[in-house]
Design a protein around this motif. Structure first.
Motif, PDB file in Angstrom:
ATOM      1  N   MET A  99       0.806  -1.011  -0.156  1.00  0.00           N
ATOM      2  CA  MET A  99       0.023   0.176  -0.026  1.00  0.00           C
ATOM      3  C   MET A  99       0.905   1.258  -0.063  1.00  0.00           C
ATOM      4  O   MET A  99       0.619   2.271  -0.685  1.00  0.00           O
ATOM      5  CB  MET A  99      -0.926   0.077   1.289  1.00  0.00           C
ATOM      6  N   LEU A 100       2.009   1.255   0.783  1.00  0.00           N
ATOM      7  CA  LEU A 100       2.786   2.536   0.913  1.00  0.00           C
ATOM      8  C   LEU A 100       3.391   2.689  -0.505  1.00  0.00           C
ATOM      9  O   LEU A 100       3.774   3.636  -1.044  1.00  0.00           O
ATOM     10  CB  LEU A 100       3.932   2.108   1.832  1.00  0.00           C
ATOM     11  N   ILE A 101       3.886   1.527  -1.207  1.00  0.00           N
ATOM     12  CA  ILE A 101       4.438   1.460  -2.462  1.00  0.00           C
ATOM     13  C   ILE A 101       3.711   2.225  -3.672  1.00  0.00           C
ATOM     14  O   ILE A 101       3.802   3.113  -4.289  1.00  0.00           O
ATOM     15  CB  ILE A 101       4.935   0.279  -3.036  1.00  0.00           C
ATOM     16  N   ASN A 102       2.230   1.763  -3.548  1.00  0.00           N
ATOM     17  CA  ASN A 102       1.328   2.354  -4.207  1.00  0.00           C
ATOM     18  C   ASN A 102       0.939   3.928  -3.933  1.00  0.00           C
ATOM     19  O   ASN A 102       0.957   4.766  -4.909  1.00  0.00           O
ATOM     20  CB  ASN A 102      -0.154   1.629  -4.003  1.00  0.00           C
ATOM     21  N   ALA A 103       1.044   4.152  -2.860  1.00  0.00           N
ATOM     22  CA  ALA A 103       0.884   5.510  -2.421  1.00  0.00           C
ATOM     23  C   ALA A 103       1.964   6.527  -2.685  1.00  0.00           C
ATOM     24  O   ALA A 103       1.870   7.635  -3.305  1.00  0.00           O
ATOM     25  CB  ALA A 103       0.950   5.835  -0.775  1.00  0.00           C
ATOM     26  N   ILE A 104       3.205   6.037  -3.027  1.00  0.00           N
ATOM     27  CA  ILE A 104       4.158   6.786  -3.372  1.00  0.00           C
ATOM     28  C   ILE A 104       4.032   7.279  -4.856  1.00  0.00           C
ATOM     29  O   ILE A 104       4.285   8.381  -5.136  1.00  0.00           O
ATOM     30  CB  ILE A 104       5.524   5.845  -3.446  1.00  0.00           C
ATOM     31  N   GLY A 105       3.290   6.592  -5.659  1.00  0.00           N
ATOM     32  CA  GLY A 105       2.778   6.836  -7.071  1.00  0.00           C
ATOM     33  C   GLY A 105       1.889   7.944  -7.209  1.00  0.00           C
ATOM     34  O   GLY A 105       1.926   8.658  -7.806  1.00  0.00           O
ATOM     35  N   MET A 106       1.360   8.372  -5.892  1.00  0.00           N
ATOM     36  CA  MET A 106       0.410   9.461  -5.873  1.00  0.00           C
ATOM     37  C   MET A 106       0.922  10.724  -5.429  1.00  0.00           C
ATOM     38  O   MET A 106       0.493  11.754  -5.439  1.00  0.00           O
ATOM     39  CB  MET A 106      -0.987   9.213  -4.806  1.00  0.00           C
ATOM     40  N   ILE A 107       2.274  10.519  -4.721  1.00  0.00           N
ATOM     41  CA  ILE A 107       2.726  11.847  -3.880  1.00  0.00           C
ATOM     42  C   ILE A 107       3.439  12.642  -4.865  1.00  0.00           C
ATOM     43  O   ILE A 107       4.199  12.272  -5.788  1.00  0.00           O
ATOM     44  CB  ILE A 107       3.414  11.279  -2.821  1.00  0.00           C
ATOM     45  N   ARG A 108       3.148  14.098  -4.823  1.00  0.00           N
ATOM     46  CA  ARG A 108       3.889  15.005  -5.454  1.00  0.00           C
ATOM     47  C   ARG A 108       5.108  15.481  -4.489  1.00  0.00           C
ATOM     48  O   ARG A 108       4.887  16.420  -3.715  1.00  0.00           O
ATOM     49  CB  ARG A 108       3.094  16.094  -5.883  1.00  0.00           C
ATOM     50  N   VAL A 142       3.453   2.290 -12.704  1.00  0.00           N
ATOM     51  CA  VAL A 142       4.581   1.669 -12.169  1.00  0.00           C
ATOM     52  C   VAL A 142       4.411   1.207 -10.789  1.00  0.00           C
ATOM     53  O   VAL A 142       4.538   0.032 -10.316  1.00  0.00           O
ATOM     54  CB  VAL A 142       5.833   2.352 -12.479  1.00  0.00           C
ATOM     55  N   CYS A 143       4.118   2.159  -9.774  1.00  0.00           N
ATOM     56  CA  CYS A 143       3.971   1.859  -8.547  1.00  0.00           C
ATOM     57  C   CYS A 143       3.133   0.776  -8.133  1.00  0.00           C
ATOM     58  O   CYS A 143       3.203  -0.235  -7.196  1.00  0.00           O
ATOM     59  CB  CYS A 143       4.002   3.109  -7.684  1.00  0.00           C
ATOM     60  N   ILE A 144       1.832   0.800  -8.700  1.00  0.00           N
ATOM     61  CA  ILE A 144       0.807  -0.349  -8.336  1.00  0.00           C
ATOM     62  C   ILE A 144       1.385  -1.534  -8.839  1.00  0.00           C
ATOM     63  O   ILE A 144       1.103  -2.523  -8.329  1.00  0.00           O
ATOM     64  CB  ILE A 144      -0.441   0.234  -9.249  1.00  0.00           C
ATOM     65  N   GLU A 152       4.049  11.995 -14.163  1.00  0.00           N
ATOM     66  CA  GLU A 152       3.342  12.395 -13.078  1.00  0.00           C
ATOM     67  C   GLU A 152       2.142  11.530 -12.651  1.00  0.00           C
ATOM     68  O   GLU A 152       1.561  10.812 -13.504  1.00  0.00           O
ATOM     69  CB  GLU A 152       2.583  13.765 -13.343  1.00  0.00           C
ATOM     70  N   PRO A 153       1.660  11.574 -11.295  1.00  0.00           N
ATOM     71  CA  PRO A 153       0.533  10.916 -10.896  1.00  0.00           C
ATOM     72  C   PRO A 153      -0.717  11.241 -11.648  1.00  0.00           C
ATOM     73  O   PRO A 153      -0.818  12.464 -12.010  1.00  0.00           O
ATOM     74  CB  PRO A 153       0.418  11.242  -9.429  1.00  0.00           C
ATOM     75  N   VAL A 154      -1.789  10.402 -11.826  1.00  0.00           N
ATOM     76  CA  VAL A 154      -2.863  11.007 -12.311  1.00  0.00           C
ATOM     77  C   VAL A 154      -3.509  11.907 -11.719  1.00  0.00           C
ATOM     78  O   VAL A 154      -3.827  11.638 -10.194  1.00  0.00           O
ATOM     79  CB  VAL A 154      -3.986   9.719 -12.403  1.00  0.00           C
ATOM     80  N   ARG A 155      -4.285  12.970 -12.094  1.00  0.00           N
ATOM     81  CA  ARG A 155      -4.605  13.990 -11.237  1.00  0.00           C
ATOM     82  C   ARG A 155      -6.198  13.487 -11.119  1.00  0.00           C
ATOM     83  O   ARG A 155      -6.891  13.018 -12.080  1.00  0.00           O
ATOM     84  CB  ARG A 155      -4.840  15.331 -12.084  1.00  0.00           C
TER      85      ARG A 155
END
Length: 381
Positions: A210-219, A336-338, A376-379
């Motif tokens: 879950m934390l790896i997934n969250a990294i993909g969302m963080i700016r 990629v993170c997911i 960049e993460p999906v807006r």
């Protein structure tokens, strides 16, 4: 764009003509930043929710039926969009790798039903990835309501010698992945509740994923992100230390002993077994002869399982397949993170058996790859 059709190609985001040297899963509408595609009819969405609800409730019965319903539905959904899919080098390579691994399993050792089971599990990620790319966020309208309803009604705590744990850790993890690409107003609250459920499951690999997934969302370019992140991390770590002790334990739950046993069996096998594997279902067959089968039941390492059941050839195809899907979505950090989070869970768990989890993450990665731009993460605002 031609009408409202979206082509699953390998085009660089923001450029009209496909460029085969830049893997990407599709083109976007510059004006809206979202895929310009016709939304699914409401009757398809309603029927899809019914099929998904049926699949979730069949989980309690065990066996392959629940995953079969899930896989057949999404295969049919993808089949309805085949005319929008353009084969590029990345997608073609992925199909060839999947065909090679499937053929290796089918013509290798093992019982017929075990072969079908393993092939079905292997299909979840590619089918989900393509579905997310060509159908887009309408996948969320089909999947999330039924999944949320099931999680609310069926989730409960169970007692272990390490304290109370919430069930459905990997379903919550898959739901978190779907939340990471949805765009409705209160998604952050739903995501926070889902993250809390993953923590309450006290499943360490699920929390890490879950934390790896969250990294993909963080700016990471925002100073406030670092300030709020450090404060939040401190609060979470303190809460885990005080109330979720299992997450900080270092024991291996007996995995290492079984991995060592299977490594010795593989090493002592014939040349054919080392190169082509012991056959689908051989892991469970060997484990069933041990006294710990009732409590352990599986190898808890999908990468090692693939090596053991399909040999060096299968392991090479397996690794190549993962490399291909990562390369296809590499321009979108969240996608990629997911996918990396799924890969990581397979190191210490039986994620390949969790079809609903796999297809949720794959759909989320496909949506993210289709809509993301320039890494960049999906807006979602």
């Amino acid at each position: 764009m031609n009408g409202n059709r979206t082509t699953a190609s390998f085009a660089k985001p923001g450029i009209g003509k496909p460029h085969l040297g830049k893997p990407h899963l599709g083109k976007t509408d510059r004006r809206s930043g979202q895929n310009a595609r016709r939304r699914l009819p409401i009757w398809v969405v309603i029927a899809g929710n019914g099929v998904m609800a049926t699949s979730f409730w069949l989980l309690g019965a065990g066996g392959m039926l629940a995953k079969l319903v899930l896989l057949v539905f999404w295969v049919l959904m993808v089949a309805g969009s085949l005319r929008t899919i353009r084969l590029g080098p990345g997608l073609l390579t992925g199909l060839l790798v999947l065909a090679g691994l499937t053929g290796l399993i089918m013509f290798g050792n093992g019982a017929g039903d075990e072969k079908i089971r393993l092939i079905g599990n292997l299909m979840m990620v590619p089918v989900g990835l393509v579905a997310g790319a060509v159908i887009g966020r309408d996948c969320l309208r089909i999947l999330m309501p039924a999944m949320l309803f099931y999680l609310i009604l069926s989730s409960s705590f169970y007692l272990t010698h390490e304290g109370a744990r919430l069930n459905h850790a990997f379903l919550f993890l898959g739901f978190f992945a779907l939340c990471s690409v949805c765009n409705f107003g209160h998604r952050r609250w739903l995501m926070m509740a889902t993250a809390g459920a993953v923590f309450l499951s006290q499943t360490r690999i699920a929390v890490i994923a879950m934390l790896i997934n969250a990294i993909g969302m963080i700016r990471f370019s925002r100073a406030m992100t670092w300030i709020a992140g450090l404060i939040g991390a401190g609060i979470v770590v303190g809460g885990v230390m005080a109330y979720l002790p299992r997450l900080v334990m270092t024991h291996d739950s007996g995995r290492l002993a079984f991995w060592k046993m299977f490594a010795e069996i593989w090493r002592d096998g014939s040349d054919g077994q080392r190169w082509l594997g012991f056959g689908a279902g051989s892991v469970e067959e060997i484990l069933s002869q041990t006294a710990s089968f009732g409590s352990f039941g599986a190898l808890h390492n999908d990468h090692f399982r693939i090596l053991f059941e399909t040999g060096i050839v299968g392991a090479l195809l397996w690794g190549t397949g993962w490399a291909v899907v990562i390369l296809i979505v590499r321009q979108t950090r969240l996608a990629v993170c997911i996918l990396l989070s799924v890969f990581v869970t397979m190191i210490t768990d039986n994620s390949l058996n969790y079809g609903h989890y796999l297809i949720c993450c794959a759909i989320a990665a496909g949506i993210s790859a289709q809509e993301g731009k320039n890494g960049e993460p999906v807006r979602n605002d």
